[in-house]
Each structure stands twice: as structure tokens, then as C-alpha cells.
Design a protein around this motif. Sequence first.
Motif, PDB file in Angstrom:
ATOM      1  N   UNK A  54       0.706  -1.383  -0.006  1.00  0.00           N
ATOM      2  CA  UNK A  54      -0.034  -0.045  -0.017  1.00  0.00           C
ATOM      3  C   UNK A  54       0.785   1.279  -0.133  1.00  0.00           C
ATOM      4  N   UNK A  55       2.379   1.024  -0.163  1.00  0.00           N
ATOM      5  CA  UNK A  55       3.056   2.383  -0.034  1.00  0.00           C
ATOM      6  C   UNK A  55       3.284   3.052   1.178  1.00  0.00           C
ATOM      7  N   UNK A  56       3.161   2.233   2.225  1.00  0.00           N
ATOM      8  CA  UNK A  56       2.831   3.091   3.743  1.00  0.00           C
ATOM      9  C   UNK A  56       3.948   2.406   4.399  1.00  0.00           C
ATOM     10  N   UNK A  57       4.899   1.689   3.903  1.00  0.00           N
ATOM     11  CA  UNK A  57       6.039   0.984   4.986  1.00  0.00           C
ATOM     12  C   UNK A  57       6.718   1.911   5.858  1.00  0.00           C
ATOM     13  N   UNK A  58       7.076   1.630   6.975  1.00  0.00           N
ATOM     14  CA  UNK A  58       7.976   2.486   7.806  1.00  0.00           C
ATOM     15  C   UNK A  58       9.384   2.268   7.623  1.00  0.00           C
ATOM     16  N   UNK A  59      10.362   3.085   8.100  1.00  0.00           N
ATOM     17  CA  UNK A  59      11.665   3.206   8.154  1.00  0.00           C
ATOM     18  C   UNK A  59      12.162   2.150   9.260  1.00  0.00           C
ATOM     19  N   UNK A  60      11.403   1.914  10.249  1.00  0.00           N
ATOM     20  CA  UNK A  60      11.907   1.074  11.256  1.00  0.00           C
ATOM     21  C   UNK A  60      10.875   0.334  11.975  1.00  0.00           C
ATOM     22  N   UNK A  61      10.836  -1.200  11.967  1.00  0.00           N
ATOM     23  CA  UNK A  61       9.824  -1.995  12.550  1.00  0.00           C
ATOM     24  C   UNK A  61      10.284  -2.367  13.677  1.00  0.00           C
ATOM     25  N   UNK A  62       9.661  -2.309  14.673  1.00  0.00           N
ATOM     26  CA  UNK A  62      10.004  -2.943  16.152  1.00  0.00           C
ATOM     27  C   UNK A  62       8.949  -3.242  16.974  1.00  0.00           C
ATOM     28  N   UNK A  63       8.948  -4.501  17.530  1.00  0.00           N
ATOM     29  CA  UNK A  63       7.912  -5.077  18.100  1.00  0.00           C
ATOM     30  C   UNK A  63       8.069  -5.179  19.431  1.00  0.00           C
ATOM     31  N   UNK A  64       7.127  -5.323  20.212  1.00  0.00           N
ATOM     32  CA  UNK A  64       7.052  -5.325  21.767  1.00  0.00           C
ATOM     33  C   UNK A  64       7.263  -6.661  22.311  1.00  0.00           C
ATOM     34  N   UNK A  65       7.916  -6.945  23.166  1.00  0.00           N
ATOM     35  CA  UNK A  65       8.037  -8.247  23.684  1.00  0.00           C
ATOM     36  C   UNK A  65       8.698  -9.307  22.665  1.00  0.00           C
ATOM     37  N   UNK A  66       8.814 -10.634  23.004  1.00  0.00           N
ATOM     38  CA  UNK A  66       9.483 -11.565  22.356  1.00  0.00           C
ATOM     39  C   UNK A  66       8.546 -12.601  21.439  1.00  0.00           C
ATOM     40  N   UNK A  67       8.635 -13.051  20.690  1.00  0.00           N
ATOM     41  CA  UNK A  67       7.790 -14.029  19.675  1.00  0.00           C
ATOM     42  C   UNK A  67       7.482 -15.159  20.399  1.00  0.00           C
ATOM     43  N   UNK A  68       6.252 -15.836  20.429  1.00  0.00           N
ATOM     44  CA  UNK A  68       5.921 -16.885  20.987  1.00  0.00           C
ATOM     45  C   UNK A  68       6.101 -18.250  19.970  1.00  0.00           C
ATOM     46  N   UNK A  69       7.142 -18.975  20.280  1.00  0.00           N
ATOM     47  CA  UNK A  69       7.517 -19.997  19.572  1.00  0.00           C
ATOM     48  C   UNK A  69       6.544 -21.037  19.186  1.00  0.00           C
ATOM     49  N   UNK A  70       5.340 -20.969  19.954  1.00  0.00           N
ATOM     50  CA  UNK A  70       4.238 -21.885  19.723  1.00  0.00           C
ATOM     51  C   UNK A  70       3.672 -21.458  18.439  1.00  0.00           C
ATOM     52  N   UNK A  71       3.875 -20.080  17.888  1.00  0.00           N
ATOM     53  CA  UNK A  71       3.381 -19.538  16.687  1.00  0.00           C
ATOM     54  C   UNK A  71       4.275 -19.819  15.499  1.00  0.00           C
TER      55      UNK A  71
END
Length: 443
Positions: A142-159
Motif C-alpha cells: 500500500x506504499x505505507x512502509x515505515x523506516x523502522x519496524x520494532x515489536x514489543x516483547x518476544x515472539x511466542x515460539x508456539x506460533x
Amino acid sequence: MITKIRKIALINPRKNLQDQNPEVYNMFERNKNTLRPWYAPPMSLLIIASHTPMDIKVIIFDEFIEEIDFNEQFDLVGITAMTQQANRAYEIADIYRKRNIPVVMGGIHATVLPEEALQHVNTVFLGESEKLWPQFLKDFEYGAEKKIYSGEGFFDLSESKVPRYELLNYSKFKENNNYFKLLPVQATRGCPHDCSFCVVSKFYGKKIRKKPVKMVIEDIKSMQDLGFDSQILFTDDNLFVDRKYVKELLTALIPLKIKYIAQSDVKLANDPELLKLAYQSGCLMVLIGFESIEANSLNQINSNNWKMKEVQNYQKAILTIQDNGIVVFGAFVIGFKNDNIITFESIKKFALENKIPGQFTLLTPLPGSRVFDELKQEGRLLNNSFWDKCSFFSMTFNHDHITKKEGEDKLIGIYDNIYSAENVMNRSYHMMQIYKKLPHRWS
């Protein structure tokens, strides 16, 4: 207007294992029959590919085993890089951006130095990217990408999803004899020890996160279904921390009849049941980060002095693990504040007496580590941007007791000695006598 993504390249840049030092290159060359660097394809790219919609074609270029086809057209290029790969990663990114192909970058180096990376790429991912990647792809279309992507917390490995092993150029992988080749599998993330020279705890956290055992087994079976029969490397920084979990995992591995290498700490030696399961499940070797054999060096590593307290148990632990049919591969670091020229000889002697192979490295201040921050603050770094020197064979800072030439020459001397034909045969004979006393792994 929507820009449909049809084709993505995911790239693992090469790194110069010999650091462009002819003496290191010569050392590897004269010991090529007994010493080869380890290599495993990048797990991160296999995982990112698995979180990419199946209607998008994904091609993986791994410069360790193949050349990049820069003439091929892509809608998007993704690069992962550790610090030693960073300069090459930037070269690759610049080539694609000159052709107006957007480039994104993730991995440890980009996470700790995002502003540097953004000088060469369009977007940077901080930390784990499984959740960030699908959102980015939608934003991009959609032409709306950001320069930085940062998530909160850590990934749940069951996913987690099964890594896209089928995207590996397995024929090229098998053909390449420059490396001791291993296929990557990951069961856990995180490391509780938080060593001063390491950035793993910052990237993955100190708490051990576990992928459900049945999912790990599915990952391995997916490789077997593809006909991949190479030895496996568990990329976990410390596979054996959670005893209950790993015993369940190793029990489930036994019917698969695989052979694998894993990382551990010396506490593995304290659990006879776990050692037997490790042997029965196909564990050939454990890499243990001893780091040093001097307590006054180890007291600088962990805030709780965990390794310093364990150093007195090193020799007993090695013998116990070996007696259970598992090779101990030691990891040693030289260059702590109290180290000197004698340290090289002491570590070499320790390895020979205990009949263990190992990786012997010079303390390298990786950006993001406490060691980097301390040495930079003290004005000891030889260069403020020395990423191509982070091969662990180079002295990259001013040491009180070891000159740059002394450190590099002495390290080469250790490798020449440890990996001489005579000492390799001595270690092999030692383990062969142990194997004769043990039952078959899968009996």
C-alpha cells in the motif's frame, strides 16, 4: 494504488573468515585436512520465508555457497547480517537500490545500529521479525512502509511455522567442501548467562523460550522428507537449560536417528539421565563456552559470576560428558583485562590435556555488547567502525598486556598445535576407546 509483491530475494552475505589476514589464511590452508570452519544456512531467512505468503515467490541467495544473480529482477530484497557481514550487506544493498529495488535489513547488527543501516537500506527490522514481516509486506503493497519496524516483547515460539528448507540450494550446500556443513534446527531461544561480550541475551532475551516438541520434530521430518541427510546443528544458544523440556525433546528425537551438534554449559555433566538421552538421540558433540580457565578473567563476564564459580568443575565435567560418548568442543576467548601472553599457552595446554577440540578467539567488542561500550568509553578501540575485522582472529582494541601482533600470532599458534595431525589423532583415539564401551546409540 496497490503494488503487488510477486518476487522477493532473501540474502545471506558472505563474511571473510580469515579477515583478509594472509597469516590466518595460510594457517587454514596448511591445516585444511584437519580444520574447517563450521557453516549452517541462515535460520532467520528460512523462518522469514515461512512467514511470507505462498503466492509470493521467494529466492534465497547464500553467498557462502553461491553467487548472487544481480541481473535477476525482484520487487523487494531482504538481507540479514551479523556484524562481520555488515559491510558486504551494505554493498549488496547499494547495488539493488541503484536499480530502484527496495531493500530491507534485519539481524543483530541492524538491530543495534539501525541508523547506520538506514544509510544503505529502506527499512530496518529491530529484533525478531516473525510478527513484523507480514505487517511490513501489507504496508509495502500500500506504499505505507515505515523506516523502522520494532515489536514489543518476544515472539511466542508456539506460533512458529516450519522453516522453508526446500528453498535451500541443497546440491550446492553438499558440494561445498570449504566448510564443515550443518543443517539448522531451532528448539529454544534465549540465554540466561548474559556474557559481557555477547549480544544474544539482548536480542533474544535472558528467559528460555521453547518451541513445542512436536513442532521441532515436524521441522526435522520436513528436512528428511526432502532427502536432506546432513548432520544437524541446533542453533539454540543453550539447548539443555530446561531439563524437563529437553528430556522430552531428546526422547522424541531417538526414533528419527539423526546426528546433531548442540550448545550447552557445563551443568550438562550433572545430569546422568540427560547425558544418556543426549547420546541415544544422536548428539555427537556439544559446544561449551568455557571462555577462560582463569577465575580472574571469568569474573568479568557475568554479573552473577556464574562461569567463575564453575571453572573449578571444568575438567570433571569434560571427562563426564566424554565418558557418555559425546565430544566436548570448547569455546575460549582471550583478551580479558587480566589476560597476557601466558594465557594463550595455558588454554592450549588445557585443551590438549583434556583432549578437546575447540574454537579459540580474540575478545571482539561487538556493537551492542557491554564490552564494546566499555572499550569505546575508555578510548581503546583501534577504529570506530571495524566491522570487517570482527572475525575473532583480529585484535580490534588496545590491550594492556597483549599487542595486536602478539595476539594474532599466538592465536594462530594455538590452531596449528591443536589441529596438528598428531593431536587430532590423539583426540580421535581417546573417543574411540570410549565408544567401544558404549551400546549403539539407537539400540
